[in-house]
Design an enzyme around this catalytic site. Structure first.
Site, PDB file in Angstrom:
ATOM      1  CE  LYS A   1      -4.071   2.158   2.356  1.00  0.00           C
ATOM      2  NZ  LYS A   1      -4.957   2.146   3.911  1.00  0.00           N
TER       3      LYS A   1
ATOM      4  CB  SER B   1      -7.881   3.341   2.708  1.00  0.00           C
ATOM      5  OG  SER B   1      -7.305   3.319   4.084  1.00  0.00           O
TER       6      SER B   1
ATOM      7  CB  SER C   1      -8.650   0.588   5.710  1.00  0.00           C
ATOM      8  OG  SER C   1      -9.519   2.005   5.359  1.00  0.00           O
TER       9      SER C   1
HETATM   10  N1  GLN Z   1     -13.501   3.898   5.817  1.00  0.00           N
HETATM   11  C1  GLN Z   1     -13.150   4.167   7.259  1.00  0.00           C
HETATM   12  C2  GLN Z   1     -12.392   5.461   6.783  1.00  0.00           C
HETATM   13  O1  GLN Z   1     -12.386   6.511   6.581  1.00  0.00           O
HETATM   14  C3  GLN Z   1     -11.409   3.781   7.408  1.00  0.00           C
HETATM   15  C4  GLN Z   1     -10.987   3.689   6.858  1.00  0.00           C
HETATM   16  C5  GLN Z   1      -9.397   3.538   7.384  1.00  0.00           C
HETATM   17  O2  GLN Z   1      -9.299   1.928   7.934  1.00  0.00           O
HETATM   18  N2  GLN Z   1      -7.956   3.672   7.269  1.00  0.00           N
HETATM   19  O3  GLN Z   1     -12.024   6.701   8.193  1.00  0.00           O
END
Ligand code: GLN
Length: 492
Positions: A79, A154, A178
């Site tokens: 990532k 994400s 995410s």
């Molecule tokens: N969808 C969640 C957010 O927008 C989780 C994102 C994540 O785990 N980095 O914060």
């Protein structure tokens, strides 16, 4: 061999060790697939072809010399939130599009030490804030199961590369879901470890009290191999925990499913937005686990309604503080012709950050401001403790807790959900991060549109081995994790 991308991590490791194919052959095979197929998926931000081939040659030499370890020569995608020395690390942001990291994140360094070959860096929601990987600067990553849909986020690029067979496994990060939600949307297995199990050093910070790296792959077995590389204490991360690491591969059959008590939170299966097909697939998978000997126990998690508001105060508050370092001076994007220092800050940040990141900074800064700190931030921290206590109480009764990973299957690209609608989609994942617990997603079927559905199993602290083991055994008697999207069947 034309089907190297169909091999599991164990098969890749064995094939390399037995010289059935070389790491150079394997790496070149993936690079060719990326070149041909990623034009459709848009999962890679940076492909490090030259470096990958050099790493592959070094791996082949080590295998020949008998100095290789288990995964030497196996390719991986990271990532783009993990710092990679000499290679762009963007965190999915225009702000860092020009940032070349001077050092490796611990996770990346451990991967190199284990002989992994880095294929490149993959797309994500900007600074890991979001659930769709519709990146405002690098474009939307597509879901390999249906290119009109998002892969989730994400860690959407990390999910898409595996689902399209553009990498055999990948690293992701999970601050509020995410790893689990994109794994769910793309039909993969993904593990969010206990907070403190995997080093955060060199992982660009979003919400530091919840950020945690973890593996994404097709199966629990594949994830176990990567956990063996990623996990462990790191003196460079003060919140990483000094605790012995399990051998996750050796423990894959270590937990008895027979007699395993699986908690079914009443509140979770009555959530208004829970899609009927998702619910049905998750219930079928629980029935299967019951057939394997598990005992389903109805439990209460009374704080469910507080998850979304609590997370969406604490995460933006930490983000507002973490992202203050991006000021146009020390790192990253700087606006053209600033008139004075204030103009430099203002324009660098409004031109460098996308809309969602700006929204979170504004919310977080507001929640932390002198007049509102007690009412919002301190209150949210108190509720966070209650959420954790709710889980600890439940774990007196059950061994693991089951839930969907997401209330729906993958959204359409451009669905343009309001922030509130988007945040509500995180209902099943956020509490795990607020409490610091480990949790895993396993693919358990499809909806009528042929989009994958995921089951989430949440464990008590340090139960990564148990979660991987339960999913591994489920995957011995089911074949959802072996299903491949049409695009993954394409040959390069
Ligand atoms: N969808 C969640 C957010 O927008 C989780 C994102 C994540 O785990 N980095 O914060």
């Amino acid at each position: 061999m034309t089907d190297l991308h169909r091999l599991s991590i164990r098969e890749l490791a064995e094939g390399l060790a037995q010289a059935q194919f070389s790491s150079r052959e394997l790496t070149a095979h993936y690079l060719k697939r990326i070149e041909k197929i990623d034009t459709q998926v848009n999962s890679y931000i940076t492909v490090t072809a030259e470096q990958a081939l050099a790493q592959a040659d070094a791996a082949d030499a080590a295998i020949k010399a008998g100095t290789a370890s288990t995964l030497t020569g196996v390719p991986i995608a990271h990532k783009d939130i993990f710092c990679t020395q000499g290679i762009k690390t963007s965190a999915g942001s225009k702000m860092l599009d020009n940032f070349i990291s001077p050092y490796d994140a611990t996770v990346v360094a451990k991967g190199k030490a284990a002989g992994l070959v880095t294929l490149g860096k993959v797309n994500m929601d900007e600074f890991a804030m979001g659930s769709t990987s519709e990146n405002p600067f690098y474009g939307a990553t597509k879901n390999p199961w249906n290119l009109e849909h998002v892969p989730g986020g994400s860690s959407g690029g990390s999910a898409a590369v595996v689902a399209a067979d553009l990498a055999p496994f990948s690293t992701g990060t999970d601050t509020g879901g995410s790893i689990r939600q994109p794994a769910s949307f793309c039909g993969l297995t993904g593990l969010k470890p206990t907070y403190g199990r995997v080093s955060r050093f060199g992982m660009i910070a979003y919400a530091s009290s919840m950020d945690q790296g973890g593996p994404m792959a097709r199966s629990a077995e594949d994830c176990a191999y990567l956990m063996n590389v990623m996990a462990g204490h790191d003196a460079k991360d003060s919140t990483s925990v000094e605790k012995d690491v399990d051998d996750y591969v050796a423990n894959l059959n270590g937990t008895a499913v027979k007699g395993l008590r699986i908690g079914i939170p009443k509140q979770y299966f009555n959530v208004a937005g829970l899609d009927a097909e998702v619910k049905a697939r998750v219930e079928e998978s629980l029935k299967k686990l019951e057939d394997m000997g598990a005992v389903l126990v109805e439990i209460d998690l009374n704080m469910t309604e507080a998850y979304v508001p609590t997370y969406y105060l604490i995460a933006p508050a930490e983000a507002s503080s973490n992202l203050s370092r991006f000021d146009g001076v020390r790192y990253g994007y700087r606006c053209e012709n600033p008139t004075d220092i204030l103009d430099l800050y203002k324009r660098s940040r409004s031109e460098g950050f996308g809309a969602e990141v700006q929204r979170r900074i504004l919310i977080g800064t507001y929640a932390l401001s002198a007049g509102y700190y007690d009412a919002y931030y301190v209150k949210a921290q108190k509720v966070r403790r209650l959420i954790q206590q709710d889980f600890l109480k439940a774990f007196e009764q059950v061994d693991v807790i089951a839930a969907p990973s997401a209330p729906t299957t993958a959204y359409k690209i451009g669905a343009n959900l309001s922030p509130t609608e988007m945040y509500l989609g995180d209902i099943y994942t956020l509490a795990v991060n607020l409490a610091g617990l480990p949790a895993i997603n396993a693919p358990v079927g499809f909806d009528q549109a042929q989009l994958p559905v995921g089951l989430q199993l949440i464990g008590n602290y340090w139960s990564e081995s148990q979660l991987l083991s339960v999913v591994h055994q489920y995957q011995q008697v089911t074949d959802w994790h072996t299903k491949r999207a049409a695009i993954a069947e394409e040959n390069a």
